[in-house]
Design an enzyme around this catalytic site. Structure first.
Site, short mmCIF file in Angstrom:
data_model
loop_
_atom_site.label_atom_id
_atom_site.label_comp_id
_atom_site.label_asym_id
_atom_site.label_seq_id
_atom_site.Cartn_x
_atom_site.Cartn_y
_atom_site.Cartn_z
N GLY A 70 -8.09 9.45 -7.75
CA GLY A 70 -9.39 9.39 -7.99
C GLY A 70 -10.12 10.27 -7.26
O GLY A 70 -11.45 11.19 -7.55
N HIS A 79 -5.97 7.63 -11.04
CA HIS A 79 -5.70 6.60 -10.49
C HIS A 79 -6.13 5.97 -8.51
O HIS A 79 -4.78 7.35 -8.23
CB HIS A 79 -4.42 6.13 -10.64
CG HIS A 79 -3.78 4.84 -9.88
ND1 HIS A 79 -2.17 4.18 -9.07
CD2 HIS A 79 -3.83 3.43 -9.51
CE1 HIS A 79 -2.33 3.50 -8.85
NE2 HIS A 79 -3.46 2.91 -8.65
N SER A 80 -5.96 5.52 -7.47
CA SER A 80 -6.35 5.03 -6.18
C SER A 80 -6.27 6.89 -5.43
O SER A 80 -7.73 7.44 -5.84
CB SER A 80 -4.17 5.32 -6.04
OG SER A 80 -4.47 4.49 -4.64
N TYR A 81 -6.05 8.08 -4.82
CA TYR A 81 -5.65 8.63 -4.47
C TYR A 81 -6.03 9.99 -4.73
O TYR A 81 -6.94 10.58 -5.19
CB TYR A 81 -4.63 9.08 -3.70
CG TYR A 81 -4.95 10.97 -3.65
CD1 TYR A 81 -5.54 11.34 -1.81
CD2 TYR A 81 -3.32 11.44 -3.16
CE1 TYR A 81 -5.02 12.31 -1.57
CE2 TYR A 81 -4.02 13.12 -3.57
CZ TYR A 81 -4.68 13.55 -2.29
OH TYR A 81 -4.39 14.56 -1.88
N HIS A 119 -2.91 -3.36 -7.28
CA HIS A 119 -3.78 -2.18 -7.23
C HIS A 119 -2.83 -1.60 -8.61
O HIS A 119 -2.87 -0.05 -9.19
CB HIS A 119 -2.65 -2.17 -6.38
CG HIS A 119 -2.96 0.07 -5.91
ND1 HIS A 119 -4.70 0.05 -6.16
CD2 HIS A 119 -2.58 1.34 -5.20
CE1 HIS A 119 -4.55 1.66 -5.37
NE2 HIS A 119 -3.53 2.21 -5.04
#
Length: 277
Positions: free
Chosen positions: A111, A107-109, A255
């Site tokens: 990734g 998820h997010s960073y 998000h």
């Protein structure tokens, strides 16, 4: 206790564990003990990697659903210190904590972390991105973010010095205004407050460090994009997913799509796990 005695105890414990598994007909334990006899049926281990300003608890509902469906699920405690070292720590985690094939979910960073880490572990069979950064070689998370939303991002952060930091580095916390408006959009106020109080900071260095060879160039990937994401605009998510040849699923979410649509995301993860077996 001597090494020989300890070895005998461990061997005896292993025999008892195997006997118990056979007696109760536990297929998963049997497959783990004899992977070669049931290789095509073994489900991959799913490893969940959270991003900045979140923690492993954000995957709670997804973890419960996957476990219910017979998957072994592990949550990696992402250090959020450096893209390079966070990825190396994930590699070490995989070597010690998993056996057999693996599906990485970021998820997010997170990734960016799975993109970097998966290049060095041949057991990783697929990548699942959730509202995530999917950098190419030479790109950074901060660079991707500012390319989509130009301007000075520093107003969104409270920078806190930390012990042993390289010159100019700091841990970044989201301000309350930025957290509610860009990170936790679409969630109830009480949930926003709880998440804000528990946010895990990421270093400026981690967001600024450039990626090396990306794993999505050699591995299949899936992407879940939140249409109301204010941290990573939908257009940027779609651009990165298209570049990575990901199978894309969109959900009406901010998000933190895994908190709003856990059933859909669980389905995508299981699709990835099934497709790569």
């Amino acid at each position: 206790m001597s090494r020989t005695a300890r070895s005998r105890r461990l061997t005896a414990a292993a025999v008892l564990l195997l006997a118990g598994s056979l007696a109760t007909g536990t297929g998963a334990a049997d497959a783990a003990t004899h992977p070669s006899t049931n290789h095509t049926q073994a489900k991959p281990t799913v490893v969940l990697v959270h991003g900045a300003w979140a923690d492993g608890a954000s995957f709670g509902s997804i973890q419960a659903r996957l476990t219910h469906d017979g998957y072994t699920v592990l949550t990696f405690a992402n250090p959020l210190k450096s893209l390079r070292t966070d990825s190396a720590d994930l590699n070490s985690f995989l070597k010690v904590k998993t056996t057999g094939p693996v599906i990485l979910v970021g998820h997010s960073y997170g990734g960016a972390v799975i993109t970097e880490a998966a290049t060095t572990d041949p057991r990783v069979r697929g990548l699942v991105y959730i509202d995530a950064f999917v950098p190419d070689q030479g790109e950074s998370v901060l660079g991707l973010a500012t390319s989509a939303t130009p301007g000075d991002p520093s107003a969104a952060f409270d920078a806190v010095p930390y012990a042993g930091a390289p010159a100019g580095d700091a841990e970044l916390y989201l301000t309350k205004g930025a957290f509610d408006a860009t990170f936790a959009t679409g969630l109830p106020k009480n949930q926003q407050q709880d998440l804000f109080a528990r946010q895990e900071p990421v270093t400026l260095g981690a967001l600024s460090q450039k990626a090396t060879a990306p794993a999505w160039k050699t591995l299949p990937s899936w992407y879940v994009a939140g249409t109301d994401d204010k941290s990573i605009p939908l257009a940027l998510q779609q651009k990165m997913a298209t570049r990575a040849h990901s199978q894309v699923t969109t959900v009406k979410a901010g998000h933190l799509a895994m908190l709003q649509h856990p059933a859909t995301i669980t389905h995508v993860i299981e699709e990835a796990a099934t497709s790569t077996r």
